[in-house]
Design a protein around this motif. Structure first.
Motif, PDB file in Angstrom:
ATOM      1  N   VAL A 199       9.848   4.133  84.529  1.00  0.00           N
ATOM      2  CA  VAL A 199      10.579   3.078  83.829  1.00  0.00           C
ATOM      3  C   VAL A 199      11.382   2.248  84.819  1.00  0.00           C
ATOM      4  O   VAL A 199      11.501   1.034  84.689  1.00  0.00           O
ATOM      5  N   PHE A 200      11.897   2.897  85.854  1.00  0.00           N
ATOM      6  CA  PHE A 200      12.694   2.155  86.830  1.00  0.00           C
ATOM      7  C   PHE A 200      11.825   1.274  87.717  1.00  0.00           C
ATOM      8  O   PHE A 200      12.226   0.178  88.084  1.00  0.00           O
ATOM      9  N   ARG A 201      10.603   1.714  88.053  1.00  0.00           N
ATOM     10  CA  ARG A 201       9.844   1.051  89.112  1.00  0.00           C
ATOM     11  C   ARG A 201       8.838   0.016  88.624  1.00  0.00           C
ATOM     12  O   ARG A 201       8.532  -0.912  89.348  1.00  0.00           O
ATOM     13  N   PHE A 202       8.291   0.166  87.404  1.00  0.00           N
ATOM     14  CA  PHE A 202       7.150  -0.655  87.034  1.00  0.00           C
ATOM     15  C   PHE A 202       7.556  -2.092  86.731  1.00  0.00           C
ATOM     16  O   PHE A 202       8.705  -2.363  86.399  1.00  0.00           O
ATOM     17  N   PRO A 203       6.600  -3.055  86.824  1.00  0.00           N
ATOM     18  CA  PRO A 203       6.992  -4.465  86.810  1.00  0.00           C
ATOM     19  C   PRO A 203       7.039  -5.137  85.441  1.00  0.00           C
ATOM     20  O   PRO A 203       7.436  -6.273  85.371  1.00  0.00           O
ATOM     21  N   ASP A 204       6.625  -4.477  84.363  1.00  0.00           N
ATOM     22  CA  ASP A 204       6.334  -5.192  83.139  1.00  0.00           C
ATOM     23  C   ASP A 204       6.807  -4.355  81.959  1.00  0.00           C
ATOM     24  O   ASP A 204       6.969  -3.147  82.092  1.00  0.00           O
ATOM     25  N   VAL A 205       7.005  -4.974  80.793  1.00  0.00           N
ATOM     26  CA  VAL A 205       7.431  -4.225  79.621  1.00  0.00           C
ATOM     27  C   VAL A 205       6.375  -3.206  79.210  1.00  0.00           C
ATOM     28  O   VAL A 205       6.675  -2.048  78.917  1.00  0.00           O
ATOM     29  N   TYR A 206       5.105  -3.620  79.218  1.00  0.00           N
ATOM     30  CA  TYR A 206       4.041  -2.752  78.707  1.00  0.00           C
ATOM     31  C   TYR A 206       3.785  -1.585  79.652  1.00  0.00           C
ATOM     32  O   TYR A 206       3.579  -0.446  79.209  1.00  0.00           O
ATOM     33  N   ASP A 214      12.927  -4.669  77.302  1.00  0.00           N
ATOM     34  CA  ASP A 214      13.159  -3.795  78.455  1.00  0.00           C
ATOM     35  C   ASP A 214      14.352  -2.881  78.228  1.00  0.00           C
ATOM     36  O   ASP A 214      14.301  -1.680  78.497  1.00  0.00           O
ATOM     37  N   ARG A 215      15.409  -3.461  77.717  1.00  0.00           N
ATOM     38  CA  ARG A 215      16.618  -2.646  77.480  1.00  0.00           C
ATOM     39  C   ARG A 215      16.381  -1.613  76.396  1.00  0.00           C
ATOM     40  O   ARG A 215      16.845  -0.474  76.482  1.00  0.00           O
TER      41      ARG A 215
END
Lengths: 119, 83, 115, 78
Positions: C24-31, B29-30
């Motif tokens: 990028v700020f709002r979504f819940p998952d890495v993918y 994520d980072r």
């Protein structure tokens, strides 16, 4: 309010140097200490560049006819910092290689548990 | 005037990516946050080149566009148990 | 006229950059974050750099080179990062419906067993 | 003017975060982001050649060297 605009780059360099000094003095991991040394290097580079900065002037590159030596910033600290960045990376690589050798010899990275220099 | 509005929007975008880069729960994520910040910065540098009216300033953006993926590739190869 | 077209293209690009950062700020998952961020940001950077080239016509070639390098290097890093985060064991979001990579790895393992 | 102030604030936040992370990968990524913001500050200070060197070295080389060192040692700070 206009006072902080004259001092903000000094605030940036001083803040980076203080954070790096805090990491070097307090943290016990060797790689974290090398990260702190990297921050101190970056802060000193910003300090040297902002000493030579004059507001309202442009970069010392004579790429078009309207630029004379009377309206460019000081080029000497820029050349100095350009050398210092490269030397900083060389020092960083040497420090990390020493860290790897210390880890292979002692099997730890904690500086309070490395007893090779205590006798 | 138009460029000032663009700079404001870009600064807000950088702050959103910064929040994700500081807060994100796992390491990828980072890395995603920092990668987005790098791409936004390349566009910001080109717009700043128009603002200062110096053509030589585009070279910084060119270097960043070419070399910025090396760090992300290194982190990805580490997480992939390669390298 | 040149200026107006250039600023319009640049504004569309900056809007895409902002939407990518918001995703990028709002979504819940890495993918999900990787998908939103990489697609929107690549298009946004491409359009804003091309718009800068239209505003100053003598800069157009250098701006085009920067845009082409963005277009090459950004998907490479995103692909490597998605593959690494899947292999390092980051879970999908619990409302995700399909996992093609898992099927593919099981299929490859079955083919190796056959040989 | 206010842009430089916001960028300096972002840089200080990233440096503090790099000192607080327990995972060294996160600390190295934050270190690369600090180098990125430093490059923009050099750009504002009218030093494009220094910004170029900082971009090339801070973005690619420093991160790769740190990652190789972490690969040879251990990842988490205990």
């Amino acid at each position: 309010m206009s006072g902080i605009y004259n001092w903000m780059y000094y605030i940036a360099s001083g803040g980076l140097i203080l954070i790096g000094l805090y990491i070097v003095l307090v943290k016990t991991n060797l790689i974290k200490i090398v990260i702190g040394l990297n921050f101190i290097d970056t802060g000193i580079n910003i300090l040297l560049i902002c000493i030579g900065y004059v507001r309202g002037r442009t970069a010392p590159i004579f790429s078009r006819p309207g630029i004379s030596p009377a309206n460019v910033v000081d080029p000497v600290p820029q050349a100095l910092v350009l050398t210092a960045i490269v030397i900083g990376v060389a020092v960083l690589a040497l420090a990390l290689s020493i860290v790897i050798k210390v880890y292979q010899h002692n099997k730890t990275l904690n500086v309070t548990k490395i007893k090779g220099l205590k006798w | 005037m138009t460029l000032m509005i663009f700079f404001g929007v870009i600064i807000i975008a950088v702050i959103l990516a910064l929040i994700r880069a500081v807060k994100g729960p796992t390491a990828p994520d980072r890395v995603v946050g920092v990668d987005i910040m790098v791409t936004i910065t390349v566009a910001l540098m080109v717009l700043l080149g128009i603002f200062f009216k110096r053509r030589i300033y585009l070279d910084v953006s060119l270097i960043y566009a070419v070399l910025s993926f090396v760090g992300v590739i290194a982190v990805a190869r580490y997480l992939d148990k390669g390298l | 006229m040149n200026q107006i077209i250039g600023y319009i293209v640049m504004g569309v690009g900056v809007a895409f950059l902002f939407l990518g950062a918001l995703g990028v700020f709002r979504f819940p998952d890495v993918y999900n974050r990787l998908q939103a961020g990489t697609k929107c940001t690549t298009l946004g950077a491409f359009l804003s750099i091309i718009g800068a080239g239209i505003v100053e016509p003598t800069w157009f070639l250098k701006c085009l080179i920067i845009a082409v390098f963005i277009l090459f290097t950004n998907p490479i890093s995103a692909h490597a990062l998605a593959r690494a985060s899947y292999k390092s064991g980051v879970k999908l979001w619990d409302k995700s419906v399909v996992d093609k990579c898992k099927d593919f790895e099981e299929c490859a393992k079955a083919q190796e067993d056959d040989k | 003017m206010i842009f430089q102030l916001i960028l300096i604030f972002i840089m200080i936040i990233l440096a503090v975060a790099a000192s607080l992370f327990k995972d060294l990968i996160n600390a190295v990524v934050a270190c690369a982001a600090v180098s990125l913001i430093t490059s923009i500050l050099f750009y504002f200070l009218q030093a494009p050649d220094v910004a170029m060197a900082e971009a090339a070295i801070g973005a690619g080389l420093t991160t790769a060297v740190f990652i190789i060192a972490i690969r040879k040692t251990e990842r988490y700070e205990k």
